[in-house]
Design a protein around this motif. Structure first.
Motif, PDB file in Angstrom:
ATOM      1  N   PRO A  67      12.368 -14.084 -28.938  1.00 17.99           N
ATOM      2  CA  PRO A  67      11.309 -13.952 -27.922  1.00 17.99           C
ATOM      3  C   PRO A  67      10.949 -15.311 -27.330  1.00 17.99           C
ATOM      4  CG  PRO A  67      10.405 -13.745 -30.152  1.00 17.99           C
ATOM      5  CD  PRO A  67      11.905 -13.759 -30.285  1.00 17.99           C
ATOM      6  N   ALA A  68      10.457 -15.290 -26.105  1.00 18.24           N
ATOM      7  CA  ALA A  68       9.997 -16.500 -25.421  1.00 18.24           C
ATOM      8  C   ALA A  68      11.090 -17.566 -25.335  1.00 18.24           C
ATOM      9  CB  ALA A  68       8.764 -17.060 -26.129  1.00 18.24           C
ATOM     10  N   ASP A  69      12.290 -17.148 -25.074  1.00 16.95           N
ATOM     11  CA  ASP A  69      13.414 -18.081 -24.906  1.00 16.95           C
ATOM     12  C   ASP A  69      13.374 -18.596 -23.465  1.00 16.95           C
ATOM     13  OD1 ASP A  69      15.799 -19.443 -24.719  1.00 16.95           O
ATOM     14  OD2 ASP A  69      16.982 -17.917 -25.742  1.00 16.95           O
ATOM     15  N   ASP A  70      13.091 -19.892 -23.297  1.00 15.34           N
ATOM     16  CA  ASP A  70      12.930 -20.421 -21.942  1.00 15.34           C
ATOM     17  C   ASP A  70      14.131 -21.236 -21.463  1.00 15.34           C
ATOM     18  OD1 ASP A  70      12.658 -22.557 -23.614  1.00 15.34           O
ATOM     19  OD2 ASP A  70      10.711 -23.228 -22.851  1.00 15.34           O
ATOM     20  N   ARG A  71      15.289 -21.086 -22.138  1.00 14.74           N
ATOM     21  CA  ARG A  71      16.482 -21.773 -21.674  1.00 14.74           C
ATOM     22  C   ARG A  71      16.964 -21.175 -20.354  1.00 14.74           C
ATOM     23  NH1 ARG A  71      20.745 -20.819 -26.037  1.00 14.74           N
ATOM     24  NH2 ARG A  71      19.654 -18.804 -26.046  1.00 14.74           N
ATOM     25  N   PRO A  72      17.729 -21.949 -19.574  1.00 21.17           N
ATOM     26  CA  PRO A  72      18.285 -21.391 -18.334  1.00 21.17           C
ATOM     27  C   PRO A  72      19.147 -20.172 -18.624  1.00 21.17           C
ATOM     28  CG  PRO A  72      18.572 -23.778 -18.397  1.00 21.17           C
ATOM     29  CD  PRO A  72      18.085 -23.363 -19.760  1.00 21.17           C
ATOM     30  N   TRP A  73      19.256 -19.280 -17.642  1.00 18.33           N
ATOM     31  CA  TRP A  73      19.989 -18.035 -17.852  1.00 18.33           C
ATOM     32  C   TRP A  73      21.441 -18.291 -18.233  1.00 18.33           C
ATOM     33  CZ3 TRP A  73      24.348 -16.703 -15.180  1.00 18.33           C
ATOM     34  CH2 TRP A  73      24.592 -17.332 -13.949  1.00 18.33           C
ATOM     35  N   GLN A  74      22.017 -19.375 -17.694  1.00 21.29           N
ATOM     36  CA  GLN A  74      23.414 -19.669 -18.006  1.00 21.29           C
ATOM     37  C   GLN A  74      23.611 -19.910 -19.511  1.00 21.29           C
ATOM     38  OE1 GLN A  74      21.547 -21.152 -15.688  1.00 21.29           O
ATOM     39  NE2 GLN A  74      22.700 -21.583 -13.812  1.00 21.29           N
ATOM     40  N   GLN A  75      22.717 -20.677 -20.105  1.00 23.78           N
ATOM     41  CA  GLN A  75      22.812 -20.972 -21.538  1.00 23.78           C
ATOM     42  C   GLN A  75      22.567 -19.733 -22.382  1.00 23.78           C
ATOM     43  OE1 GLN A  75      20.417 -24.306 -22.759  1.00 23.78           O
ATOM     44  NE2 GLN A  75      20.999 -25.550 -20.981  1.00 23.78           N
ATOM     45  N   ARG A  76      21.636 -18.926 -21.972  1.00 27.05           N
ATOM     46  CA  ARG A  76      21.308 -17.738 -22.750  1.00 27.05           C
ATOM     47  C   ARG A  76      22.433 -16.708 -22.699  1.00 27.05           C
ATOM     48  NH1 ARG A  76      15.546 -16.444 -20.227  1.00 27.05           N
ATOM     49  NH2 ARG A  76      15.613 -14.649 -21.627  1.00 27.05           N
ATOM     50  N   LEU A  77      23.031 -16.548 -21.501  1.00 28.19           N
ATOM     51  CA  LEU A  77      24.138 -15.605 -21.378  1.00 28.19           C
ATOM     52  C   LEU A  77      25.336 -16.080 -22.191  1.00 28.19           C
ATOM     53  CD1 LEU A  77      24.496 -12.945 -19.787  1.00 28.19           C
ATOM     54  CD2 LEU A  77      25.778 -14.248 -18.089  1.00 28.19           C
ATOM     55  N   ARG A  78      25.601 -17.372 -22.137  1.00 28.84           N
ATOM     56  CA  ARG A  78      26.687 -17.939 -22.933  1.00 28.84           C
ATOM     57  C   ARG A  78      26.430 -17.734 -24.426  1.00 28.84           C
ATOM     58  NH1 ARG A  78      30.468 -22.127 -21.881  1.00 28.84           N
ATOM     59  NH2 ARG A  78      31.379 -22.882 -23.820  1.00 28.84           N
ATOM     60  N   GLY A  79      25.177 -17.907 -24.841  1.00 24.74           N
ATOM     61  CA  GLY A  79      24.834 -17.715 -26.245  1.00 24.74           C
ATOM     62  C   GLY A  79      25.091 -16.294 -26.718  1.00 24.74           C
ATOM     63  N   LEU A  80      24.804 -15.312 -25.860  1.00 27.72           N
ATOM     64  CA  LEU A  80      25.071 -13.924 -26.223  1.00 27.72           C
ATOM     65  C   LEU A  80      26.563 -13.678 -26.391  1.00 27.72           C
ATOM     66  CD1 LEU A  80      22.590 -11.936 -23.935  1.00 27.72           C
ATOM     67  CD2 LEU A  80      22.311 -12.581 -26.333  1.00 27.72           C
ATOM     68  N   LEU A  81      27.356 -14.219 -25.463  1.00 26.17           N
ATOM     69  CA  LEU A  81      28.808 -14.042 -25.536  1.00 26.17           C
ATOM     70  C   LEU A  81      29.367 -14.719 -26.783  1.00 26.17           C
ATOM     71  CD1 LEU A  81      31.461 -13.080 -24.324  1.00 26.17           C
ATOM     72  CD2 LEU A  81      31.487 -15.114 -22.883  1.00 26.17           C
ATOM     73  N   GLU A  82      28.948 -15.944 -27.044  1.00 26.13           N
ATOM     74  CA  GLU A  82      29.423 -16.670 -28.230  1.00 26.13           C
ATOM     75  C   GLU A  82      28.986 -15.966 -29.514  1.00 26.13           C
ATOM     76  OE1 GLU A  82      29.558 -21.288 -26.616  1.00 26.13           O
ATOM     77  OE2 GLU A  82      27.708 -20.505 -27.499  1.00 26.13           O
ATOM     78  N   GLY A  83      27.773 -15.422 -29.511  1.00 26.01           N
ATOM     79  CA  GLY A  83      27.292 -14.727 -30.697  1.00 26.01           C
ATOM     80  C   GLY A  83      28.094 -13.481 -31.000  1.00 26.01           C
ATOM     81  N   LEU A  84      28.409 -12.719 -29.969  1.00 28.91           N
ATOM     82  CA  LEU A  84      29.199 -11.503 -30.171  1.00 28.91           C
ATOM     83  C   LEU A  84      30.606 -11.836 -30.639  1.00 28.91           C
ATOM     84  CD1 LEU A  84      29.346  -8.488 -30.091  1.00 28.91           C
ATOM     85  CD2 LEU A  84      29.784  -8.587 -27.630  1.00 28.91           C
ATOM     86  N   ILE A  85      31.203 -12.874 -30.054  1.00 26.39           N
ATOM     87  CA  ILE A  85      32.533 -13.304 -30.508  1.00 26.39           C
ATOM     88  C   ILE A  85      32.482 -13.731 -31.962  1.00 26.39           C
ATOM     89  CG2 ILE A  85      34.317 -15.084 -30.234  1.00 26.39           C
ATOM     90  CD1 ILE A  85      33.646 -15.057 -27.219  1.00 26.39           C
ATOM     91  N   GLY A  86      31.423 -14.460 -32.330  1.00 28.20           N
ATOM     92  CA  GLY A  86      31.279 -14.902 -33.713  1.00 28.20           C
ATOM     93  C   GLY A  86      31.211 -13.752 -34.695  1.00 28.20           C
ATOM     94  N   VAL A  87      30.486 -12.701 -34.335  1.00 28.33           N
ATOM     95  CA  VAL A  87      30.393 -11.512 -35.190  1.00 28.33           C
ATOM     96  C   VAL A  87      31.744 -10.834 -35.314  1.00 28.33           C
ATOM     97  CG1 VAL A  87      29.508  -9.151 -35.249  1.00 28.33           C
ATOM     98  CG2 VAL A  87      27.944 -11.046 -34.878  1.00 28.33           C
ATOM     99  N   LEU A  88      32.411 -10.640 -34.178  1.00 29.91           N
ATOM    100  CA  LEU A  88      33.713  -9.967 -34.186  1.00 29.91           C
ATOM    101  C   LEU A  88      34.755 -10.784 -34.931  1.00 29.91           C
ATOM    102  CD1 LEU A  88      33.658  -8.796 -30.468  1.00 29.91           C
ATOM    103  CD2 LEU A  88      33.583  -7.302 -32.467  1.00 29.91           C
ATOM    104  N   ARG A  89      34.697 -12.095 -34.805  1.00 27.73           N
ATOM    105  CA  ARG A  89      35.647 -12.963 -35.484  1.00 27.73           C
ATOM    106  C   ARG A  89      35.345 -13.053 -36.984  1.00 27.73           C
ATOM    107  NH1 ARG A  89      38.008 -16.901 -33.151  1.00 27.73           N
ATOM    108  NH2 ARG A  89      38.910 -15.294 -31.856  1.00 27.73           N
ATOM    109  N   GLY A  90      34.064 -13.078 -37.313  1.00 31.04           N
ATOM    110  CA  GLY A  90      33.676 -13.284 -38.709  1.00 31.04           C
ATOM    111  C   GLY A  90      33.826 -12.063 -39.593  1.00 31.04           C
TER     112      GLY A  90
END
Length: 216
Positions: A67-90
């Protein structure tokens, strides 16, 4: 053992799924491994479908938006993609889990999905485009995580090296006059760099979205 909890059940199910595949994850098997009766598990998950939903929710928990994540949308979208890849890879069973459950039944997946839609809208994309972006992100994560043979678990270093050698020789043996680039790049084409494989893939997807957003 102590009091049986839903997280303990999910953790053990994930261990079995990663090692043996989801077909090996059954209420009876979990009860045996956890030293309880099947009825004890039914208090937490009434069937395997509910257990898989619990597994999916647990997997997504590691990168669900804060909640209250004030990072730019580019960083947040990238974080979601990296997080999902991390789950699938791990977790080898993660893709299977996500494909077998109804996405609308997984609270944390809904949170991630809603976050991605909102980020796309804030970047200036239309409703329809935002829906497509979230679908492309999910499929891109699956594709990136479905890595080449050198990522596959259970192979020894010698086995991997031999696979590399054979595939590299196959490419290097092609007629150089007809396939000059394949012959020249045989080594990196076959083995590549694991870290670069992921980061470049994420860069490629995110750069495309950012470039489109800049044209809005």
């Amino acid at each position: 053992m102590g009091k049986l909890t839903a997280p303990a059940i999910v953790e053990r199910a994930l261990e079995i799924g990663d090692a043996e595949g989801l077909d090996a994850v059954t209420i009876r098997r979990l009860a045996t491994d956890l030293g309880v009766t099947p009825m004890a598990l039914y208090w937490h998950f009434k069937n395997k479908e509910q257990l898989l939903i619990g597994l999916a929710d647990h997997l997504i928990a590691g990168f669900a938006p804060e909640p209250a994540d004030d990072r730019p949308w580019q960083q947040r979208l990238r974080g979601l993609l990296e997080g999902l890849i991390g789950v699938l890879r791990g977790h080898p069973c993660a893709r299977n889990v996500l494909e077998q459950v109804s996405q609308t039944s997984v609270p944390r997946f809904l949170a991630v999905w809603d976050e991605a839609l909102g980020l796309a809208r804030s970047a200036g994309f239309s409703v329809e485009e935002s829906c497509l972006i979230t679908k492309y992100l999910l499929q891109s994560a699956i594709t990136i995580a479905d890595a080449p043979v050198h990522y596959q678990p259970g192979r020894t270093a010698e086995e991997v090296a031999e696979i590399f050698r054979v595939k590299r020789l196959e490419l290097e043996s092609l007629p150089a006059g007809r396939y000059p680039h394949l012959v020249e790049m045989a080594g990196p084409m076959v083995s590549g760099t694991p870290g670069l494989y992921d980061t470049f893939g994420v860069d490629l997807i995110c750069a495309g979205i950012e470039a489109l957003a800049a044209r809005r």
